[in-house]
Structure formats: structure tokens, C-alpha cells
Design a protein around this motif. Structure first.
Motif, PDB file in Angstrom:
ATOM      1  N   ALA A  72       0.836  -1.196   0.000  1.00  0.00           N
ATOM      2  CA  ALA A  72       0.000   0.000   0.000  1.00  0.00           C
ATOM      3  C   ALA A  72       0.868   1.242   0.000  1.00  0.00           C
ATOM      4  O   ALA A  72       1.817   1.347   0.780  1.00  0.00           O
ATOM      5  N   VAL A  73       0.555   2.170  -0.870  1.00  0.00           N
ATOM      6  CA  VAL A  73       1.127   3.515  -0.837  1.00  0.00           C
ATOM      7  C   VAL A  73       0.141   4.378  -0.056  1.00  0.00           C
ATOM      8  O   VAL A  73      -1.028   4.478  -0.437  1.00  0.00           O
ATOM      9  N   CYS A  74       0.596   4.963   1.023  1.00  0.00           N
ATOM     10  CA  CYS A  74      -0.306   5.663   1.951  1.00  0.00           C
ATOM     11  C   CYS A  74       0.103   7.114   2.144  1.00  0.00           C
ATOM     12  O   CYS A  74       1.293   7.460   2.079  1.00  0.00           O
ATOM     13  N   ALA A  75      -0.884   7.952   2.402  1.00  0.00           N
ATOM     14  CA  ALA A  75      -0.661   9.342   2.809  1.00  0.00           C
ATOM     15  C   ALA A  75      -1.302   9.524   4.173  1.00  0.00           C
ATOM     16  O   ALA A  75      -2.485   9.197   4.362  1.00  0.00           O
ATOM     17  N   TRP A  76      -0.515  10.030   5.114  1.00  0.00           N
ATOM     18  CA  TRP A  76      -0.971  10.176   6.495  1.00  0.00           C
ATOM     19  C   TRP A  76      -1.036  11.648   6.880  1.00  0.00           C
ATOM     20  O   TRP A  76      -0.156  12.442   6.550  1.00  0.00           O
ATOM     21  N   GLU A  77      -2.092  11.990   7.607  1.00  0.00           N
ATOM     22  CA  GLU A  77      -2.275  13.318   8.165  1.00  0.00           C
ATOM     23  C   GLU A  77      -2.233  13.140   9.684  1.00  0.00           C
ATOM     24  O   GLU A  77      -3.239  12.833  10.308  1.00  0.00           O
ATOM     25  N   GLY A  78      -1.031  13.239  10.234  1.00  0.00           N
ATOM     26  CA  GLY A  78      -0.853  12.840  11.617  1.00  0.00           C
ATOM     27  C   GLY A  78      -1.010  11.336  11.725  1.00  0.00           C
ATOM     28  O   GLY A  78      -0.374  10.575  11.002  1.00  0.00           O
ATOM     29  N   ALA A  79      -1.917  10.885  12.591  1.00  0.00           N
ATOM     30  CA  ALA A  79      -2.178   9.449  12.726  1.00  0.00           C
ATOM     31  C   ALA A  79      -3.327   8.977  11.851  1.00  0.00           C
ATOM     32  O   ALA A  79      -3.647   7.781  11.840  1.00  0.00           O
ATOM     33  N   ASP A  80      -3.941   9.900  11.102  1.00  0.00           N
ATOM     34  CA  ASP A  80      -5.104   9.559  10.282  1.00  0.00           C
ATOM     35  C   ASP A  80      -4.694   9.265   8.841  1.00  0.00           C
ATOM     36  O   ASP A  80      -3.841   9.961   8.274  1.00  0.00           O
ATOM     37  N   LEU A  81      -5.316   8.244   8.256  1.00  0.00           N
ATOM     38  CA  LEU A  81      -5.073   7.913   6.860  1.00  0.00           C
ATOM     39  C   LEU A  81      -5.820   8.900   5.971  1.00  0.00           C
ATOM     40  O   LEU A  81      -7.052   8.983   6.012  1.00  0.00           O
ATOM     41  N   ALA A  82      -5.082   9.664   5.166  1.00  0.00           N
ATOM     42  CA  ALA A  82      -5.697  10.640   4.267  1.00  0.00           C
ATOM     43  C   ALA A  82      -5.984  10.043   2.897  1.00  0.00           C
ATOM     44  O   ALA A  82      -6.831  10.547   2.157  1.00  0.00           O
ATOM     45  N   GLY A  83      -5.296   8.969   2.547  1.00  0.00           N
ATOM     46  CA  GLY A  83      -5.513   8.324   1.261  1.00  0.00           C
ATOM     47  C   GLY A  83      -4.557   7.166   1.100  1.00  0.00           C
ATOM     48  O   GLY A  83      -3.525   7.082   1.776  1.00  0.00           O
ATOM     49  N   ALA A  84      -4.907   6.244   0.205  1.00  0.00           N
ATOM     50  CA  ALA A  84      -4.043   5.091  -0.028  1.00  0.00           C
ATOM     51  C   ALA A  84      -4.366   4.459  -1.366  1.00  0.00           C
ATOM     52  O   ALA A  84      -5.474   4.619  -1.903  1.00  0.00           O
ATOM     53  N   CYS A  85      -3.394   3.747  -1.894  1.00  0.00           N
ATOM     54  CA  CYS A  85      -3.564   2.953  -3.099  1.00  0.00           C
ATOM     55  C   CYS A  85      -3.085   1.542  -2.788  1.00  0.00           C
ATOM     56  O   CYS A  85      -1.899   1.339  -2.500  1.00  0.00           O
ATOM     57  N   ILE A  86      -3.999   0.569  -2.804  1.00  0.00           N
ATOM     58  CA  ILE A  86      -3.685  -0.834  -2.554  1.00  0.00           C
ATOM     59  C   ILE A  86      -3.261  -1.454  -3.883  1.00  0.00           C
ATOM     60  O   ILE A  86      -4.034  -1.458  -4.841  1.00  0.00           O
ATOM     61  N   SER A  87      -2.031  -1.978  -3.934  1.00  0.00           N
ATOM     62  CA  SER A  87      -1.440  -2.379  -5.215  1.00  0.00           C
ATOM     63  C   SER A  87      -1.009  -3.837  -5.209  1.00  0.00           C
ATOM     64  O   SER A  87      -0.535  -4.357  -4.199  1.00  0.00           O
ATOM     65  N   LEU A  88      -1.157  -4.469  -6.366  1.00  0.00           N
ATOM     66  CA  LEU A  88      -0.857  -5.886  -6.533  1.00  0.00           C
ATOM     67  C   LEU A  88       0.397  -6.058  -7.385  1.00  0.00           C
ATOM     68  O   LEU A  88       0.497  -5.486  -8.475  1.00  0.00           O
ATOM     69  N   GLN A  89       1.342  -6.864  -6.905  1.00  0.00           N
ATOM     70  CA  GLN A  89       2.550  -7.181  -7.659  1.00  0.00           C
ATOM     71  C   GLN A  89       2.313  -8.459  -8.479  1.00  0.00           C
ATOM     72  O   GLN A  89       1.858  -9.461  -7.946  1.00  0.00           O
ATOM     73  N   SER A  90       2.650  -8.382  -9.763  1.00  0.00           N
ATOM     74  CA  SER A  90       2.494  -9.529 -10.664  1.00  0.00           C
ATOM     75  C   SER A  90       3.812  -9.766 -11.386  1.00  0.00           C
ATOM     76  O   SER A  90       4.023  -9.248 -12.498  1.00  0.00           O
ATOM     77  N   PRO A  91       4.730 -10.542 -10.789  1.00  0.00           N
ATOM     78  CA  PRO A  91       6.032 -10.784 -11.424  1.00  0.00           C
ATOM     79  C   PRO A  91       5.913 -11.438 -12.801  1.00  0.00           C
ATOM     80  O   PRO A  91       6.731 -11.165 -13.683  1.00  0.00           O
ATOM     81  N   ASP A  92       4.902 -12.286 -13.002  1.00  0.00           N
ATOM     82  CA  ASP A  92       4.752 -12.952 -14.300  1.00  0.00           C
ATOM     83  C   ASP A  92       4.432 -11.964 -15.415  1.00  0.00           C
ATOM     84  O   ASP A  92       4.740 -12.212 -16.580  1.00  0.00           O
ATOM     85  N   LYS A  93       3.822 -10.833 -15.068  1.00  0.00           N
ATOM     86  CA  LYS A  93       3.530  -9.777 -16.045  1.00  0.00           C
ATOM     87  C   LYS A  93       4.534  -8.633 -15.973  1.00  0.00           C
ATOM     88  O   LYS A  93       4.420  -7.680 -16.740  1.00  0.00           O
TER      89      LYS A  93
END
Length: 323
Positions: free
Chosen positions: A145-166
Motif C-alpha cells: 500500500a502507498v499511503c498518505a498520512w495526516e498525523g495518525a489519520d489515513l488521508a488516502g491510499a492505493c492498494i497495489s498488486l505485484q504480478s512478477p509474471d507480467k
């Protein structure tokens, strides 16, 4: 002809003969789209001449990670590079902290409320991430996950999948807090995703797939946003062999669709016939005769065509819902 409703969209599913013989303008009070599912390629030229657009059912957005952030940004227009720099300045001024971390139950607990709140703002939103929660956690070693934090609060995130075969990292689920919708945080998260994919040794990064009818589940603005970030839409079968299908769509009304709406159709080859290749042409449909097409004309497209639709008469009977 089969009349049905898919996620609020009234459509008619027809065979090739019906598509070629029907006067589909007469049905615009009943449906927005007339569709041929998996039409044989040898019929595509006739279907195109009859106003149907042969197209991939799904497009995948992909870009090479490049050698560095600077090399990636060089591909963008001056204006789009400036938008990235502005997003970075705003993130710094807001005190946001970016990091990359594993996907854990605690992270999903913070992320899913952001995601579901964003989905509820959509006309035909579908909370895919919530339904895949257990599967994501079961396969968490393939995710980050690539995350952006505003103090201790999650301001945004991108949940990402790794595909070595591709040789690819795919941003599967993204969301930002409502207060950051206009600050460029989404752009900032995706640029960090590109950099992280590069650092992990991947050649390609993807912003996921879209159903190929912009104006319904996917909006024209999403197309523009991904294009301006340097991503290119490809027929899904070129990235994920065996995925998706082919369709031929004719849009006859915009009652349930946005105005404008469009599809990415297979571009014609040297003989003028649509070819099942990577080149796509944007087929735009609108009630506006002089619509400005510049926002929908990125360099990666094989052209843009506007189809002007006439508004149905207002004194016609109301539509009936189709199961």
C-alpha cells in the motif's frame, strides 16, 4: 433482441443480423445502448458502417515505469507536469507524510471507510475492495500500500498488486479523504506508486481496468485523469490473455448515461476495416453538436469522432424497467 438493465443502464442485446437490419433510433425511448456481444471479426466492417463500434469490453491502463521520476515526467505535457509539482507542494504544505507498507487488517480497517465513502458518491458505485477483503488479506504477500498520512489519520491510499509474471504492479483500489479530493492527493499517490514499482524492479505499472463505456460506471473525467498521468488504455486481452470479450455498441440515447459518453473502439487498419489490435479510436456521443473534443484527444489515440445525438421527444411514454 433481449432488453435488460445492467447497473442502471437500459440496453438491448442483439445478434449481428438484428444489428444490421434494425432501425435503432426508434428504440431510444427504451434503451441507451444497443449491443452485439462477441460479433465475428468478419462482420465488424458492416457493423461499423451501421453505426456500431466494435470494441474491447475492458481496457487496461498501463505505462512503463521509466528510468526515474524525471524520465517519466518528461513524457507529460508541460501543464500535466506542473499539476504533479503543484500536488507535491500542496501535500508538503498540508503536512502529509507518504509511506509504503504491507497490507494488514489494521490498514484495511483504516482504508475501507475512505473507499466506501468515495463509492457512495458515485451514481453506480460498486464496493469491490470491501467484497475482496478476505482474499486480499489471504494473498497479502503479493500486495503493498502507498499511503498518505495526516498525523495518525489515513488521508488516502492505493492498494497495489505485484504480478512478477507480467512484470507489472497494478494499482487495484484507491481512495482519498473527501477533504483532499481537490488537492491533487490522488495524483501524488499514483506518482509514488510509479516510483515504488520502479524501485521494486518492475517494468510496468497499471492503474487497473475500466469497463469500456465511459459515462456509465467509468466517467469521462477518469479517462482524462489517467491519460494526463501518462497512462495508455489497451484492450485487456493484450495484457491479460483470455480476459474480457469483444462487443459492438451503438449508443442511441443518454438518459442513463452521462453527456458526453464514449467508447474506445478498435481503430481501422490500412484497408479501412476495424482491427483487433492495440490502436483505439474514441467514439464520442453527445447531445451537443459543437462539443469541444480537445480534453478527449490525447496523443495515444488513433483519432476522435463525435456522433451528435438528437434528443428524444419529451412527450413519449416513460421507460419500462427491464430485468
Amino acid at each position: 433482441m433481449i432488453l435488460k438493465t445492467a447497473a442502471g443502464l437500459p440496453l438491448a442485446v442483439v445478434d449481428v443480423h438484428e444489428a444490421l437490419e434494425g432501425d435503432w433510433r426508434r428504440h431510444r425511448h427504451e434503451v441507451d445502448v444497443v449491443r452485439v456481444q462477441n460479433p465475428p471479426p468478419e462482420c465488424w466492417a458492416e457493423l461499423a458502417a451501421a453505426g456500431f463500434a466494435p470494441k474491447p469490453q475492458v481496457v487496461v491502463w498501463r505505462a512503463a515505469t521509466a528510468a526515474s521520476d524525471e524520465a517519466f515526467l518528461e513524457r507529460l505535457t508541460t501543464r500535466d507536469r506542473r499539476n504533479v509539482f503543484v500536488a507535491r507542494r500542496r501535500g508538503l504544505a498540508a503536512g502529509l507524510r507518504l509511506d509504503v507498507r504491507p497490507v494488514s487488517p489494521a490498514l484495511l480497517e483504516a482504508f475501507l471507510p475512505l473507499y466506501e465513502s468515495q463509492i457512495t458518491e458515485m451514481r453506480h458505485g460498486w464496493p469491490v475492495a470491501a467484497r475482496h477483503r478476505e482474499r486480499i488479506l489471504a494473498e497479502s504477500e503479493h500486495y503493498f500500500a502507498v499511503c498518505a498520512w495526516e498525523g495518525a489519520d489515513l488521508a488516502g491510499a492505493c492498494i497495489s498488486l505485484q504480478s512478477p509474471d507480467k512484470d507489472e504492479v497494478r494499482g487495484r483500489f484507491g481512495a482519498v479523504a473527501a477533504r483532499h479530493h481537490a488537492t491533487g492527493l490522488t495524483r501524488l499517490l499514483y506518482m509514488e506508486l510509479i516510483g515504488e514499482a520502479r524501485r521494486r524492479g518492475f517494468t510496468w505499472v497499471s492503474l487497473g481496468s475500466d469497463p469500456n463505456l465511459y459515462g456509465h460506471l467509468a466517467k469521462p473525467g477518469l479517462f482524462g485523469f489517467k491519460s494526463r498521468l501518462g497512462f495508455v488504455p489497451l484492450p485487456s486481452h493484450l495484457v491479460d490473455p483470455g480476459s474480457g470479450s469483444d462487443q459492438a455498441d451503438r449508443i442511441v440515447n443518454l438518459a442513463a448515461l452521462g453527456d458526453p459518453s464514449f467508447v474506445l473502439a478498435y481503430a481501422p487498419g490500412p484497408d479501412g476495416r476495424p482491427e483487433r489490435g492495440p490502436a483505439l479510436r474514441l467514439e464520442m456521443f453527445s447531445f451537443t453538436e459543437d462539443l469541444d473534443l480537445r480534453p478527449y484527444s490525447p496523443a495515444h489515440l488513433a483519432g476522435v469522432r463525435l456522433h451528435h445525438l438528437r434528443r428524444p421527444c419529451l412527450d413519449t411514454p416513460a421507460r419500462q424497467a427491464h430485468p
